[in-house]
Design a protein around this motif. Structure first.
Motif, PDB file in Angstrom:
ATOM      1  N   VAL A  36     -51.930  45.836 -48.081  1.00 16.39           N
ATOM      2  CA  VAL A  36     -51.499  44.922 -49.132  1.00 16.39           C
ATOM      3  C   VAL A  36     -50.064  45.296 -49.467  1.00 16.39           C
ATOM      4  CG1 VAL A  36     -51.880  44.115 -51.483  1.00 16.39           C
ATOM      5  CG2 VAL A  36     -53.838  44.667 -50.013  1.00 16.39           C
ATOM      6  N   LEU A  37     -49.141  44.429 -49.115  1.00 18.08           N
ATOM      7  CA  LEU A  37     -47.721  44.727 -49.271  1.00 18.08           C
ATOM      8  C   LEU A  37     -47.341  44.800 -50.744  1.00 18.08           C
ATOM      9  CD1 LEU A  37     -44.939  45.079 -47.876  1.00 18.08           C
ATOM     10  CD2 LEU A  37     -44.660  42.601 -48.053  1.00 18.08           C
ATOM     11  N   GLN A  38     -46.528  45.803 -51.077  1.00 15.86           N
ATOM     12  CA  GLN A  38     -45.950  45.917 -52.400  1.00 15.86           C
ATOM     13  C   GLN A  38     -44.472  46.263 -52.260  1.00 15.86           C
ATOM     14  OE1 GLN A  38     -48.110  47.994 -55.399  1.00 15.86           O
ATOM     15  NE2 GLN A  38     -50.098  47.498 -54.546  1.00 15.86           N
ATOM     16  N   ARG A  39     -43.712  45.908 -53.270  1.00 14.14           N
ATOM     17  CA  ARG A  39     -42.267  46.153 -53.231  1.00 14.14           C
ATOM     18  C   ARG A  39     -41.853  46.906 -54.494  1.00 14.14           C
ATOM     19  NH1 ARG A  39     -40.290  41.060 -52.962  1.00 14.14           N
ATOM     20  NH2 ARG A  39     -40.501  41.098 -50.691  1.00 14.14           N
ATOM     21  N   LEU A  40     -41.160  48.004 -54.286  1.00 12.11           N
ATOM     22  CA  LEU A  40     -40.693  48.845 -55.387  1.00 12.11           C
ATOM     23  C   LEU A  40     -39.169  48.830 -55.418  1.00 12.11           C
ATOM     24  CD1 LEU A  40     -41.140  51.118 -57.555  1.00 12.11           C
ATOM     25  CD2 LEU A  40     -41.032  52.740 -55.634  1.00 12.11           C
ATOM     26  N   ILE A  41     -38.617  48.675 -56.609  1.00 12.11           N
ATOM     27  CA  ILE A  41     -37.169  48.719 -56.798  1.00 12.11           C
ATOM     28  C   ILE A  41     -36.855  49.800 -57.823  1.00 12.11           C
ATOM     29  CG2 ILE A  41     -35.091  47.436 -57.455  1.00 12.11           C
ATOM     30  CD1 ILE A  41     -36.556  44.863 -56.742  1.00 12.11           C
ATOM     31  N   VAL A  42     -36.091  50.795 -57.410  1.00 13.00           N
ATOM     32  CA  VAL A  42     -35.723  51.886 -58.303  1.00 13.00           C
ATOM     33  C   VAL A  42     -34.208  52.054 -58.316  1.00 13.00           C
ATOM     34  CG1 VAL A  42     -37.895  53.132 -58.018  1.00 13.00           C
ATOM     35  CG2 VAL A  42     -35.993  53.606 -56.485  1.00 13.00           C
ATOM     36  N   ILE A  43     -33.709  52.598 -59.414  1.00  5.92           N
ATOM     37  CA  ILE A  43     -32.293  52.909 -59.541  1.00  5.92           C
ATOM     38  C   ILE A  43     -32.177  54.342 -60.038  1.00  5.92           C
ATOM     39  CG2 ILE A  43     -31.492  50.550 -59.937  1.00  5.92           C
ATOM     40  CD1 ILE A  43     -31.560  51.102 -62.939  1.00  5.92           C
ATOM     41  N   ALA A  44     -31.021  54.943 -59.823  1.00  3.51           N
ATOM     42  CA  ALA A  44     -30.795  56.308 -60.296  1.00  3.51           C
ATOM     43  C   ALA A  44     -29.297  56.563 -60.373  1.00  3.51           C
ATOM     44  CB  ALA A  44     -31.461  57.330 -59.375  1.00  3.51           C
ATOM     45  N   ARG A  45     -28.938  57.535 -61.182  1.00  8.23           N
ATOM     46  CA  ARG A  45     -27.537  57.931 -61.331  1.00  8.23           C
ATOM     47  C   ARG A  45     -27.246  59.090 -60.387  1.00  8.23           C
ATOM     48  NH1 ARG A  45     -27.707  58.493 -66.389  1.00  8.23           N
ATOM     49  NH2 ARG A  45     -26.998  56.392 -66.915  1.00  8.23           N
ATOM     50  N   ILE A  82     -26.028  53.013 -51.736  1.00  6.44           N
ATOM     51  CA  ILE A  82     -25.494  54.180 -52.437  1.00  6.44           C
ATOM     52  C   ILE A  82     -24.096  53.843 -52.949  1.00  6.44           C
ATOM     53  CG2 ILE A  82     -25.003  56.647 -52.276  1.00  6.44           C
ATOM     54  CD1 ILE A  82     -26.836  56.707 -49.798  1.00  6.44           C
ATOM     55  N   TYR A  83     -23.998  53.636 -54.255  1.00  2.00           N
ATOM     56  CA  TYR A  83     -22.736  53.295 -54.913  1.00  2.00           C
ATOM     57  C   TYR A  83     -21.985  54.587 -55.265  1.00  2.00           C
ATOM     58  CZ  TYR A  83     -24.922  48.679 -55.628  1.00  2.00           C
ATOM     59  OH  TYR A  83     -25.550  47.456 -55.460  1.00  2.00           O
ATOM     60  N   PRO A  84     -20.751  54.477 -55.728  1.00  2.00           N
ATOM     61  CA  PRO A  84     -20.025  55.684 -56.140  1.00  2.00           C
ATOM     62  C   PRO A  84     -20.688  56.442 -57.287  1.00  2.00           C
ATOM     63  CG  PRO A  84     -18.485  53.888 -55.747  1.00  2.00           C
ATOM     64  CD  PRO A  84     -19.855  53.299 -55.651  1.00  2.00           C
ATOM     65  N   SER A  85     -21.373  55.733 -58.205  1.00  2.00           N
ATOM     66  CA  SER A  85     -21.942  56.411 -59.372  1.00  2.00           C
ATOM     67  C   SER A  85     -23.460  56.288 -59.477  1.00  2.00           C
ATOM     68  CB  SER A  85     -21.317  55.857 -60.660  1.00  2.00           C
ATOM     69  OG  SER A  85     -21.657  54.492 -60.834  1.00  2.00           O
ATOM     70  N   CYS A  86     -24.105  55.462 -58.660  1.00  3.92           N
ATOM     71  CA  CYS A  86     -25.546  55.260 -58.767  1.00  3.92           C
ATOM     72  C   CYS A  86     -26.095  54.764 -57.432  1.00  3.92           C
ATOM     73  CB  CYS A  86     -25.872  54.252 -59.882  1.00  3.92           C
ATOM     74  SG  CYS A  86     -25.146  52.616 -59.613  1.00  3.92           S
ATOM     75  N   LEU A  87     -27.405  54.521 -57.402  1.00  7.02           N
ATOM     76  CA  LEU A  87     -28.006  53.958 -56.189  1.00  7.02           C
ATOM     77  C   LEU A  87     -29.038  52.908 -56.568  1.00  7.02           C
ATOM     78  CD1 LEU A  87     -31.165  54.997 -55.697  1.00  7.02           C
ATOM     79  CD2 LEU A  87     -30.054  57.070 -54.933  1.00  7.02           C
ATOM     80  N   LEU A  88     -29.303  52.035 -55.611  1.00  2.51           N
ATOM     81  CA  LEU A  88     -30.332  51.012 -55.709  1.00  2.51           C
ATOM     82  C   LEU A  88     -31.199  51.128 -54.466  1.00  2.51           C
ATOM     83  CD1 LEU A  88     -31.637  48.385 -56.831  1.00  2.51           C
ATOM     84  CD2 LEU A  88     -29.849  47.119 -55.597  1.00  2.51           C
ATOM     85  N   HIS A  89     -32.508  51.325 -54.665  1.00  2.00           N
ATOM     86  CA  HIS A  89     -33.408  51.537 -53.527  1.00  2.00           C
ATOM     87  C   HIS A  89     -34.543  50.528 -53.598  1.00  2.00           C
ATOM     88  CE1 HIS A  89     -35.525  54.745 -50.799  1.00  2.00           C
ATOM     89  NE2 HIS A  89     -35.251  53.616 -50.179  1.00  2.00           N
ATOM     90  N   ILE A  90     -34.701  49.750 -52.531  1.00  2.00           N
ATOM     91  CA  ILE A  90     -35.804  48.799 -52.399  1.00  2.00           C
ATOM     92  C   ILE A  90     -36.709  49.305 -51.280  1.00  2.00           C
ATOM     93  CG2 ILE A  90     -36.458  46.386 -52.020  1.00  2.00           C
ATOM     94  CD1 ILE A  90     -32.825  47.092 -52.600  1.00  2.00           C
TER      95      ILE A  90
END
Length: 246
Positions: A36-45, A82-90
């Motif tokens: 059962v497919l699920q999608r997670l989106i997280v961010i971090a500094r 991966i940004y200069p100050s944070c990240l976005l992960h899907i």
């Protein structure tokens, strides 16, 4: 003769070798083990002392490899920006894989020194989405001018964007990126180089990192592991810990 010929034709179609039999068994098992497919989106500094941001990409490449060995049938796809100050992960996979990613993120933040991430937040969890946005997992280190957005000074009468509005901004941008990659058949890295307007703004992510409504990985795991409380009078089902409004 006709019956023998028919049997031979069936054997040609299905195959009688060990290879054919094992392939058939694998296909049957893949169908039985369909996740059962699920999608997670997280961010971090990102910590200020992180000199080489490619370390993050290498870290998650290794984690992806480890999870692929542990969960053979749960294919993991997604994108790490991966940004200069944070990240976005899907991340797109089974619930078990996503929980493993959250546990690893929680453990990483609890390390006294040498951590690669800070102040991680769960932006969104999609249960059983109709399809994947990405066909593979990959990461991209963005330059300072990629994902940058000129800050607009708000007037005294203008309200700050709500958390819901910011989350919807991220989701809409990712949906457009997924559609673009599907049509162009491009890999995410080259696709973002040719269409930088599809990159989620770093400013939006930094605003979300400051929102208390979003759960940390630890809080999300606590909610996931907490028992259900069922009210027989009203038929209500709720977690023992508070739920996020997003």
């Amino acid at each position: 003769m006709e019956e023998m010929k028919a049997e031979e034709e069936i054997e040609d179609e299905t195959g009688t070798s060990l290879f054919h039999q094992l392939t058939a068994q694998r296909n049957d098992r893949e169908e039985d083990m369909k996740i059962v497919l699920q999608r997670l989106i997280v961010i971090a500094r990102l910590p200020r002392g992180l000199a080489d941001r490619t370390e993050l990409g290498a870290y998650y490449e290794k984690l992806n490899f480890q999870l692929s060995k542990q969960y053979i049938w749960d294919h993991m796809t997604g994108l790490l920006l991966i940004y200069p100050s944070c990240l976005l992960h899907i991340i797109e996979s089974s619930r078990e894989v996503l929980v493993s990613v959250l546990k690893d993120l929680k453990d990483m933040q609890q390390q006294p020194d040498g951590t690669l991430l800070e102040a991680a937040k769960v932006v969104f969890m999609a249960h059983n989405p109709p399809s994947r946005l990405f066909q593979q997992w990959s990461y991209k280190v963005l330059n300072a001018d990629q994902g940058a957005e000129d800050s607009v000074t708000k007037g005294p009468d203008e309200e700050e964007e709500s958390t819901e509005t910011l989350v919807c901004t991220v989701l809409c941008a990712l949906q457009k990126l997924g559609e673009h990659l599907k049509i162009s058949k491009a890999v995410p890295g080259s696709g973002l180089d040719t269409s930088p307007e599809l990159i989620v703004s770093q400013e939006v992510l930094n605003k979300l990192l400051a929102r208390e409504e979003l759960m940390t990985p630890h809080q999300h795991l606590q909610m996931y592991n907490s028992p259900l409380h069922i009210s027989m009078d009203f038929g209500q089902v709720m977690r023992s810990s508070c739920l996020t409004t997003v």
